[in-house]
Design a protein around this motif. Structure first.
Motif, PDB file in Angstrom:
ATOM      1  N   ASN A 106     106.684  30.123  48.833  1.00  0.00           N
ATOM      2  CA  ASN A 106     106.520  28.698  48.543  1.00  0.00           C
ATOM      3  C   ASN A 106     106.388  28.518  47.030  1.00  0.00           C
ATOM      4  O   ASN A 106     105.282  28.462  46.480  1.00  0.00           O
ATOM      5  CB  ASN A 106     105.289  28.145  49.273  1.00  0.00           C
ATOM      6  N   SER A 107     107.529  28.406  46.362  1.00  0.00           N
ATOM      7  CA  SER A 107     107.543  28.378  44.894  1.00  0.00           C
ATOM      8  C   SER A 107     106.888  27.127  44.331  1.00  0.00           C
ATOM      9  O   SER A 107     106.235  27.182  43.280  1.00  0.00           O
ATOM     10  CB  SER A 107     108.984  28.468  44.390  1.00  0.00           C
ATOM     11  N   GLU A 108     107.061  26.007  45.001  1.00  0.00           N
ATOM     12  CA  GLU A 108     106.511  24.750  44.477  1.00  0.00           C
ATOM     13  C   GLU A 108     104.988  24.807  44.397  1.00  0.00           C
ATOM     14  O   GLU A 108     104.393  24.478  43.364  1.00  0.00           O
ATOM     15  CB  GLU A 108     106.951  23.589  45.371  1.00  0.00           C
ATOM     16  N   LYS A 109     104.337  25.243  45.473  1.00  0.00           N
ATOM     17  CA  LYS A 109     102.882  25.344  45.465  1.00  0.00           C
ATOM     18  C   LYS A 109     102.414  26.434  44.511  1.00  0.00           C
ATOM     19  O   LYS A 109     101.384  26.296  43.847  1.00  0.00           O
ATOM     20  CB  LYS A 109     102.359  25.618  46.875  1.00  0.00           C
ATOM     21  N   ALA A 110     103.155  27.527  44.441  1.00  0.00           N
ATOM     22  CA  ALA A 110     102.782  28.617  43.539  1.00  0.00           C
ATOM     23  C   ALA A 110     102.746  28.119  42.099  1.00  0.00           C
ATOM     24  O   ALA A 110     101.777  28.343  41.365  1.00  0.00           O
ATOM     25  CB  ALA A 110     103.765  29.776  43.681  1.00  0.00           C
ATOM     26  N   ARG A 111     103.802  27.414  41.681  1.00  0.00           N
ATOM     27  CA  ARG A 111     103.863  26.941  40.296  1.00  0.00           C
ATOM     28  C   ARG A 111     102.744  25.940  40.005  1.00  0.00           C
ATOM     29  O   ARG A 111     102.148  25.961  38.926  1.00  0.00           O
ATOM     30  CB  ARG A 111     105.226  26.301  40.021  1.00  0.00           C
ATOM     31  N   ARG A 112     102.440  25.067  40.981  1.00  0.00           N
ATOM     32  CA  ARG A 112     101.392  24.075  40.773  1.00  0.00           C
ATOM     33  C   ARG A 112     100.034  24.737  40.534  1.00  0.00           C
ATOM     34  O   ARG A 112      99.287  24.353  39.630  1.00  0.00           O
ATOM     35  CB  ARG A 112     101.321  23.137  41.979  1.00  0.00           C
ATOM     36  N   HIS A 113      99.726  25.762  41.338  1.00  0.00           N
ATOM     37  CA  HIS A 113      98.440  26.447  41.176  1.00  0.00           C
ATOM     38  C   HIS A 113      98.402  27.277  39.891  1.00  0.00           C
ATOM     39  O   HIS A 113      97.348  27.366  39.248  1.00  0.00           O
ATOM     40  CB  HIS A 113      98.155  27.324  42.398  1.00  0.00           C
ATOM     41  N   PHE A 114      99.519  27.854  39.501  1.00  0.00           N
ATOM     42  CA  PHE A 114      99.545  28.611  38.241  1.00  0.00           C
ATOM     43  C   PHE A 114      99.268  27.688  37.050  1.00  0.00           C
ATOM     44  O   PHE A 114      98.546  28.062  36.114  1.00  0.00           O
ATOM     45  CB  PHE A 114     100.891  29.316  38.058  1.00  0.00           C
ATOM     46  N   GLN A 115      99.841  26.485  37.072  1.00  0.00           N
ATOM     47  CA  GLN A 115      99.609  25.551  35.972  1.00  0.00           C
ATOM     48  C   GLN A 115      98.141  25.121  35.912  1.00  0.00           C
ATOM     49  O   GLN A 115      97.554  25.007  34.828  1.00  0.00           O
ATOM     50  CB  GLN A 115     100.518  24.318  36.144  1.00  0.00           C
ATOM     51  N   LYS A 116      97.535  24.899  37.068  1.00  0.00           N
ATOM     52  CA  LYS A 116      96.108  24.543  37.096  1.00  0.00           C
ATOM     53  C   LYS A 116      95.258  25.706  36.578  1.00  0.00           C
ATOM     54  O   LYS A 116      94.272  25.494  35.867  1.00  0.00           O
ATOM     55  CB  LYS A 116      95.687  24.163  38.514  1.00  0.00           C
ATOM     56  N   ALA A 117      95.629  26.913  36.950  1.00  0.00           N
ATOM     57  CA  ALA A 117      94.885  28.087  36.488  1.00  0.00           C
ATOM     58  C   ALA A 117      94.932  28.183  34.968  1.00  0.00           C
ATOM     59  O   ALA A 117      93.907  28.424  34.308  1.00  0.00           O
ATOM     60  CB  ALA A 117      95.457  29.354  37.124  1.00  0.00           C
ATOM     61  N   LEU A 118      96.118  27.983  34.374  1.00  0.00           N
ATOM     62  CA  LEU A 118      96.245  28.057  32.916  1.00  0.00           C
ATOM     63  C   LEU A 118      95.379  26.996  32.229  1.00  0.00           C
ATOM     64  O   LEU A 118      94.774  27.261  31.180  1.00  0.00           O
ATOM     65  CB  LEU A 118      97.709  27.884  32.512  1.00  0.00           C
ATOM     66  N   THR A 119      95.316  25.806  32.830  1.00  0.00           N
ATOM     67  CA  THR A 119      94.477  24.741  32.258  1.00  0.00           C
ATOM     68  C   THR A 119      93.012  25.157  32.231  1.00  0.00           C
ATOM     69  O   THR A 119      92.313  24.982  31.213  1.00  0.00           O
ATOM     70  CB  THR A 119      94.635  23.447  33.077  1.00  0.00           C
ATOM     71  N   HIS A 120      92.523  25.717  33.333  1.00  0.00           N
ATOM     72  CA  HIS A 120      91.111  26.131  33.395  1.00  0.00           C
ATOM     73  C   HIS A 120      90.830  27.312  32.466  1.00  0.00           C
ATOM     74  O   HIS A 120      89.762  27.375  31.844  1.00  0.00           O
ATOM     75  CB  HIS A 120      90.729  26.480  34.834  1.00  0.00           C
ATOM     76  N   PHE A 121      91.768  28.237  32.333  1.00  0.00           N
ATOM     77  CA  PHE A 121      91.541  29.386  31.445  1.00  0.00           C
ATOM     78  C   PHE A 121      91.524  28.954  29.973  1.00  0.00           C
ATOM     79  O   PHE A 121      90.812  29.551  29.161  1.00  0.00           O
ATOM     80  CB  PHE A 121      92.586  30.464  31.686  1.00  0.00           C
ATOM     81  N   ASP A 122      92.308  27.927  29.625  1.00  0.00           N
ATOM     82  CA  ASP A 122      92.242  27.396  28.257  1.00  0.00           C
ATOM     83  C   ASP A 122      90.872  26.772  27.983  1.00  0.00           C
ATOM     84  O   ASP A 122      90.370  26.822  26.854  1.00  0.00           O
ATOM     85  CB  ASP A 122      93.342  26.351  28.046  1.00  0.00           C
ATOM     86  N   ARG A 123      90.260  26.207  29.015  1.00  0.00           N
ATOM     87  CA  ARG A 123      88.950  25.563  28.851  1.00  0.00           C
ATOM     88  C   ARG A 123      87.818  26.580  28.688  1.00  0.00           C
ATOM     89  O   ARG A 123      86.729  26.219  28.234  1.00  0.00           O
ATOM     90  CB  ARG A 123      88.656  24.667  30.058  1.00  0.00           C
ATOM     91  N   VAL A 124      88.052  27.826  29.058  1.00  0.00           N
ATOM     92  CA  VAL A 124      86.996  28.833  28.905  1.00  0.00           C
ATOM     93  C   VAL A 124      86.567  28.933  27.448  1.00  0.00           C
ATOM     94  O   VAL A 124      85.377  29.078  27.142  1.00  0.00           O
ATOM     95  CB  VAL A 124      87.471  30.208  29.422  1.00  0.00           C
ATOM     96  N   LYS A 125      87.545  28.813  26.528  1.00  0.00           N
ATOM     97  CA  LYS A 125      87.227  28.882  25.098  1.00  0.00           C
ATOM     98  C   LYS A 125      86.874  27.518  24.525  1.00  0.00           C
ATOM     99  O   LYS A 125      85.949  27.390  23.723  1.00  0.00           O
ATOM    100  CB  LYS A 125      88.409  29.486  24.336  1.00  0.00           C
ATOM    101  N   SER A 126      87.626  26.478  24.963  1.00  0.00           N
ATOM    102  CA  SER A 126      87.396  25.148  24.381  1.00  0.00           C
ATOM    103  C   SER A 126      86.137  24.481  24.938  1.00  0.00           C
ATOM    104  O   SER A 126      85.509  23.676  24.251  1.00  0.00           O
ATOM    105  CB  SER A 126      88.611  24.252  24.637  1.00  0.00           C
ATOM    106  N   HIS A 127      85.760  24.785  26.198  1.00  0.00           N
ATOM    107  CA  HIS A 127      84.560  24.210  26.826  1.00  0.00           C
ATOM    108  C   HIS A 127      83.757  25.332  27.483  1.00  0.00           C
ATOM    109  O   HIS A 127      83.762  25.479  28.710  1.00  0.00           O
ATOM    110  CB  HIS A 127      84.943  23.162  27.876  1.00  0.00           C
ATOM    111  N   PRO A 128      83.082  26.168  26.701  1.00  0.00           N
ATOM    112  CA  PRO A 128      82.359  27.324  27.270  1.00  0.00           C
ATOM    113  C   PRO A 128      81.322  26.883  28.304  1.00  0.00           C
ATOM    114  O   PRO A 128      80.627  25.883  28.124  1.00  0.00           O
ATOM    115  CB  PRO A 128      81.691  27.958  26.046  1.00  0.00           C
ATOM    116  N   PHE A 129      81.256  27.632  29.401  1.00  0.00           N
ATOM    117  CA  PHE A 129      80.292  27.353  30.481  1.00  0.00           C
ATOM    118  C   PHE A 129      78.962  28.024  30.157  1.00  0.00           C
ATOM    119  O   PHE A 129      78.909  29.234  29.925  1.00  0.00           O
ATOM    120  CB  PHE A 129      80.838  27.881  31.804  1.00  0.00           C
ATOM    121  N   THR A 130      77.891  27.236  30.146  1.00  0.00           N
ATOM    122  CA  THR A 130      76.556  27.768  29.856  1.00  0.00           C
ATOM    123  C   THR A 130      75.883  28.204  31.145  1.00  0.00           C
ATOM    124  O   THR A 130      75.658  27.380  32.050  1.00  0.00           O
ATOM    125  CB  THR A 130      75.689  26.724  29.140  1.00  0.00           C
ATOM    126  N   ASP A 131      75.568  29.479  31.247  1.00  0.00           N
ATOM    127  CA  ASP A 131      74.871  30.014  32.414  1.00  0.00           C
ATOM    128  C   ASP A 131      73.396  29.594  32.338  1.00  0.00           C
ATOM    129  O   ASP A 131      72.708  29.928  31.363  1.00  0.00           O
ATOM    130  CB  ASP A 131      74.993  31.539  32.422  1.00  0.00           C
TER     131      ASP A 131
END
Length: 663
Positions: free
Chosen positions: A177-202
């Motif tokens: 299912n390429s369509e769903k795969a690509r959609r989730h990959f794009q969301k993953a990249l967005t969240h990984f970019d936020r790891v540096k730009s919006h660090p999560f405080t434990d």
């Protein structure tokens, strides 16, 4: 050590993350002795574990993971225990799957009991990976991930949410299912970019965790590699190559050896798709050198195995067998039973291509014995499919058919739709060999329907060919012809797509070369311009002489323009005469050509209706028309060449529209 010092240290590590994992490892080792607070120390140890695994392989982080777990237990830090269990699971080798799974289940149980949402998400995507990667149970894995996404809130780190999307994308990619795969990959990249730009405080630490010190870059590398596979499956090799080059560059920047090797392996796959076998093998040999330097026998065996697959694909079975045997020895040394199954199956395929069915059957039966000992159904479909090929080679289509049905059932159970397409096609071919064309057509149509959604162009092409043969044996020649035409269209489509891709790559290379030439030319012109500036004074002194010469040249130019206008007028007259001449020729030969129209359709019709007397009559008409057309062309040519000087036009009444012969 004060919390402010730890925060400052973490911020400094985030700012220099580009120095890579080796630098991060050294930094965390220097921070560790100064960290006295046990909870803070557990986090430093877990960050060190993660950095070591990416820098030098999973086994290198085992000691720090165990130390973190021991310390967390001594102070009854439940969330620290859960996180340490997950990191310890990541340091366990691929051959100890169940041990790793046990640690994940323990961590998940603790996280749910204490209500640690972020750590629960951390454990859930690892649990889902176990079902998807090792059990081929996509349904259970995706259910776990969907439930985890529903629970994500502000208390869950972006890195964990990104990893949930990453694993979901990987699962949908495998399921076709390429369509769903690509959609989730794009969301993953967005969240990984936020790891540096919006660090999560434990909340426990009062700062971001040292496990996030890479700023999400390492997880981003994984997504880029997975996404490249999706692009490659869709025939977008250039986009796949772009993602992989970015992943390789980022891996080098982060000092992650295993990701560098992985990116090179995937680059090899793209080169294979482009037909560049030598460059593919070059990439895999680079990966092998990295794995050898890391001492990673498991991943080394995988790379060696795939080089064998490359040589097998290009029918160099001797070299392929050499690599397969080396991969088998590596897998045996690491007690990797699943990969031993793959090695046995590969050796069986080599024997089958050498027309050694008994030897091939021996290899496949050994693979089956290991599989039965493991009680793992995930590999059975491929083994049964291979055994079906053996029995087909031994001219026993009935037994081959039995194994095909077993393979089909397992593919459906594990939701392996592309595999199911292949097994349905094999069933269709075996029924045809058994003299049962109706059954062959039935299963061929099932394969065709499934391939429309999940199959590749190559599969669709093979299905059309199989249906054509089956319809021919059933006596349905018109339908057989239709399927064969579709097969040829798909074949041409695949060839055209590959040719177009190579043309685009050549154009890119040419554009780069043109740009380089233009750059060099611009540099040369700059040097010349600098020299000319120094001559401006001398040129000003010679201005009067230049004006005189210019006046003379202007006079000559006016004369040349008048001559050119005269020649242009003559040329226009000649073009008008030429147009009239060709108009007459086109009018005279139209009638014979119209007479030949639809001859091919009449021939096909008379052949299918078996009416030879009509074919004989049609042949005489075609012969007569061709002779008339030949005579007309001969006469026209004679008229043209005999009057080349004046181009006198001769109207030939041989086949005028009013002539009886033209009728």
């Amino acid at each position: 050590m004060s919390k402010s010092f730890l925060i400052a240290s973490l911020l400094s590590l985030l700012s220099v993350a580009g120095f890579g994992q080796p630098y991060l490892v050294d930094s965390l080792r220097s921070i560790l002795p100064k960290t006295k607070d046990p909870i803070q120390r557990v986090d430093v140890l877990l960050g060190l574990t993660r950095a070591l695994t990416f820098a030098s392989g999973a086994a290198s982080g085992k000691a720090s993971a165990e130390e973190a777990l021991k310390l967390a237990k001594s102070i009854n830090d439940q969330e620290g225990i859960a996180q340490a269990l997950i990191m310890k699971a990541n340091t366990v080798g691929p051959t100890q799957i169940e041990e790793s799974h046990t640690y994940i289940l323990q961590a998940l149980q603790i996280a749910r009991r204490i209500g640690a949402k972020s750590t629960e998400a951390f454990a859930i995507y690892h649990e889902a990976e176990h079902y998807i990667y090792y059990k081929n149970d996509f349904k259970t894995g995706l259910q776990l991930l969907e439930e985890a996404l529903k629970k994500t809130e502000h208390g869950v780190a972006d890195k964990h949410i990104g990893n949930i999307h990453k694993v979901m994308g990987r699962a949908y990619l495998t399921a076709g299912n390429s369509e769903k795969a690509r959609r989730h990959f794009q969301k993953a990249l967005t969240h990984f970019d936020r790891v540096k730009s919006h660090p999560f405080t434990d909340p426990r630490l009062g700062r971001p965790s040292y496990m996030d010190a890479d700023g999400g870059a390492l997880n981003k590398i994984q997504v880029l590699i997975y996404q490249s596979r999706e692009f490659l499956d869709q025939g977008q090799a250039s986009r796949a190559m772009g993602d992989l080059r970015n992943a390789l560059s980022l891996s080098k920047e982060m000092g992650s050896l295993d990701n560098q090797a992985w990116a090179r392996e995937e680059l090899g796959l793209v080169y294979v798709a482009q037909g560049k076998l030598d460059r593919a093998i070059e990439q895999y040999k680079e990966a092998i050198q990295i794995y050898e330097a890391m001492g990673s026998s498991t991943y080394l065996a995988g790379a060696v195995q795939y080089i064998g697959d490359l040589y097998f694909q290009f029918k160099d079975y001797d070299v392929a067998e050499t690599y397969y045997k080396r991969a088998f020895r590596l897998n045996k040394a690491t007690f990797d039973s699943l990969q031993m199954i793959r090695s046995y199956s590969s050796l069986g395929r080599v024997a089958l291509q050498r027309n050694q069915p008994d030897r091939a059957l021996d290899y496949f039966e050994k693979a089956l014995q290991i599989n039965q000992a493991l009680k793992d159904s995930s590999q059975l479909a491929n083994i049964y499919g291979s055994m079906a090929f053996v029995w087909r080679a031994k001219q026993n289509s009935s037994k081959a058919l039995a194994y095909n049905f077993l393979s089909l059932a397992l593919s459906k159970r594990f939701n392996d739709q592309p595999g199911a397409v292949n097994h349905l096609l094999d069933i269709s071919n075996n029924y045809r060999m058994l003299g049962k064309p109706d059954s062959a057509i039935y299963y061929g149509l099932q394969a065709s329907e499934l391939a429309q959604t999940y199959g590749f162009l190559g599969q669709q092409k093979n299905i059309q060919l199989a249906l054509s043969y089956a319809e021919e044996e059933a006596g349905n020649y018109a339908q057989a012809l239709a399927y064969h035409k579709t097969y040829l269209q798909l074949h041409d489509s695949i060839y055209s797509a590959n040719a177009s891709l190579k043309l685009k790559e050549e154009q890119v290379r040419q554009n780069v070369a043109d740009y380089q030439r233009e750059k060099e030319q611009a540099q040369r012109e700059a040097v010349l311009l600098h020299t000319r500036n120094r001559l401006y004074l001398a040129l000003a002194a010679a201005l009067l002489a230049i004006l005189l010469v210019g006046g003379y040249l202007f006079f000559q130019l006016r004369q040349a323009q008048r001559q050119l206008q005269s020649k242009n007028l003559q040329l226009q007259q000649l073009n008008l005469t030429k147009d009239r001449f060709f108009g007459i020729i086109a009018h005279d030969i139209r009638s014979p050509i119209v007479a030949l129209d639809s001859v091919a359709e009449q021939i096909e019709y008379y052949l299918e209706t078996q009416r030879p007397e009509k074919l004989d009559l049609l042949a005489k008409r075609v012969d007569k028309t061709v002779k008339q057309l030949s005579a007309l062309l001969t006469t026209s040519s004679a008229g043209l060449y005999s009057n080349r000087g004046s181009c006198r036009i001769i109207r030939n009444p041989f086949l005028s529209p009013a002539s009886p012969k033209a009728q």
